[in-house]
Scaffold this motif. Structure first.
Motif, PDB file in Angstrom:
ATOM      1  N   ASN A  23      -1.216  13.434  -2.390  1.00 13.12           N
ATOM      2  CA  ASN A  23      -2.472  13.983  -1.896  1.00 13.12           C
ATOM      3  C   ASN A  23      -3.012  13.236  -0.676  1.00 13.12           C
ATOM      4  O   ASN A  23      -4.099  13.543  -0.189  1.00 13.12           O
ATOM      5  N   ARG A  62       0.885  -1.163   0.000  1.00  8.98           N
ATOM      6  CA  ARG A  62       0.000   0.000   0.000  1.00  8.98           C
ATOM      7  C   ARG A  62       0.917   1.206   0.000  1.00  8.98           C
ATOM      8  O   ARG A  62       1.878   1.250   0.752  1.00  8.98           O
ATOM      9  N   THR A 120      -5.466  -0.990  -7.188  1.00  5.54           N
ATOM     10  CA  THR A 120      -6.518  -0.591  -6.255  1.00  5.54           C
ATOM     11  C   THR A 120      -7.898  -0.993  -6.758  1.00  5.54           C
ATOM     12  O   THR A 120      -8.689  -1.595  -6.018  1.00  5.54           O
ATOM     13  N   ARG A 148       1.248   5.615  -0.283  1.00  4.15           N
ATOM     14  CA  ARG A 148       0.588   6.895  -0.054  1.00  4.15           C
ATOM     15  C   ARG A 148       0.997   7.876  -1.158  1.00  4.15           C
ATOM     16  O   ARG A 148       2.175   8.116  -1.383  1.00  4.15           O
ATOM     17  N   GLU A 208      -3.906  10.051  -0.508  1.00  2.00           N
ATOM     18  CA  GLU A 208      -4.660   8.855  -0.873  1.00  2.00           C
ATOM     19  C   GLU A 208      -3.770   7.625  -0.772  1.00  2.00           C
ATOM     20  O   GLU A 208      -2.601   7.655  -1.134  1.00  2.00           O
ATOM     21  N   ASP A 242      -0.778  -0.040 -10.382  1.00  2.00           N
ATOM     22  CA  ASP A 242      -1.871   0.301  -9.470  1.00  2.00           C
ATOM     23  C   ASP A 242      -2.937  -0.785  -9.575  1.00  2.00           C
ATOM     24  O   ASP A 242      -3.521  -0.995 -10.634  1.00  2.00           O
ATOM     25  N   ARG A 284      -3.114   3.830  -2.066  1.00  2.00           N
ATOM     26  CA  ARG A 284      -3.400   2.986  -3.223  1.00  2.00           C
ATOM     27  C   ARG A 284      -2.726   1.629  -3.046  1.00  2.00           C
ATOM     28  O   ARG A 284      -1.673   1.527  -2.430  1.00  2.00           O
TER      29      ARG A 284
END
Length: 123
Positions: free
Chosen positions: A57, A52, A86, A54, A59, A84, A61
């Motif tokens: 911003n 994971r 997610t 960061r 968020e 990605d 992912r």
């Protein structure tokens, strides 16, 4: 740390910002787990991880990292290609929840039909 234009766009950082950042600023994993992962990559024992990360911003992912050792000027470095995942993980979770709901509905239907068959009066 360095990155190509696609990675910079994904994370939201400039190349200058990224070069001054420790990996811990992006990876959400605890330091010991991150260090163990990099050690395994450097030794050639592991090549794929799911982390994971960061974004600038804030968020978080889910990222699949495909990594390997890179030998450069007498040093062993680690390169990573990030994907990605997610949305894929969100869809998988949603499908699992739908499957579990369908199984609950099927059990309820079976219990209902079972109770109806015992309560029917036969001539």
């Amino acid at each position: 740390m360095d990155a190509n234009a696609a990675a910079l766009a994904f994370w939201g950082y400039t190349r200058e910002e990224l070069r001054q950042m420790p990996m811990a600023a992006i990876d959400v994993a605890p330091a010991d787990i991150r260090a163990e992962g990099f050690r395994k990559v450097a030794e050639g024992a592991a090549r794929r991880f799911e982390w994971r990360q960061r974004l600038k911003n804030g968020e978080i992912r889910d990222v699949a990292l495909f990594s390997g050792p890179l030998f450069y000027q007498g040093k062993t470095l680690v390169y990573s290609i990030a994907h990605d995942i997610t949305e894929r993980n969100r869809l998988a979770s949603s499908m699992m929840a739908a499957k579990e709901e369908a199984e609950r509905a099927n059990r309820a239907k079976s219990q209902f039909l079972s109770s109806m068959s015992t309560s029917c009066v036969r001539p």
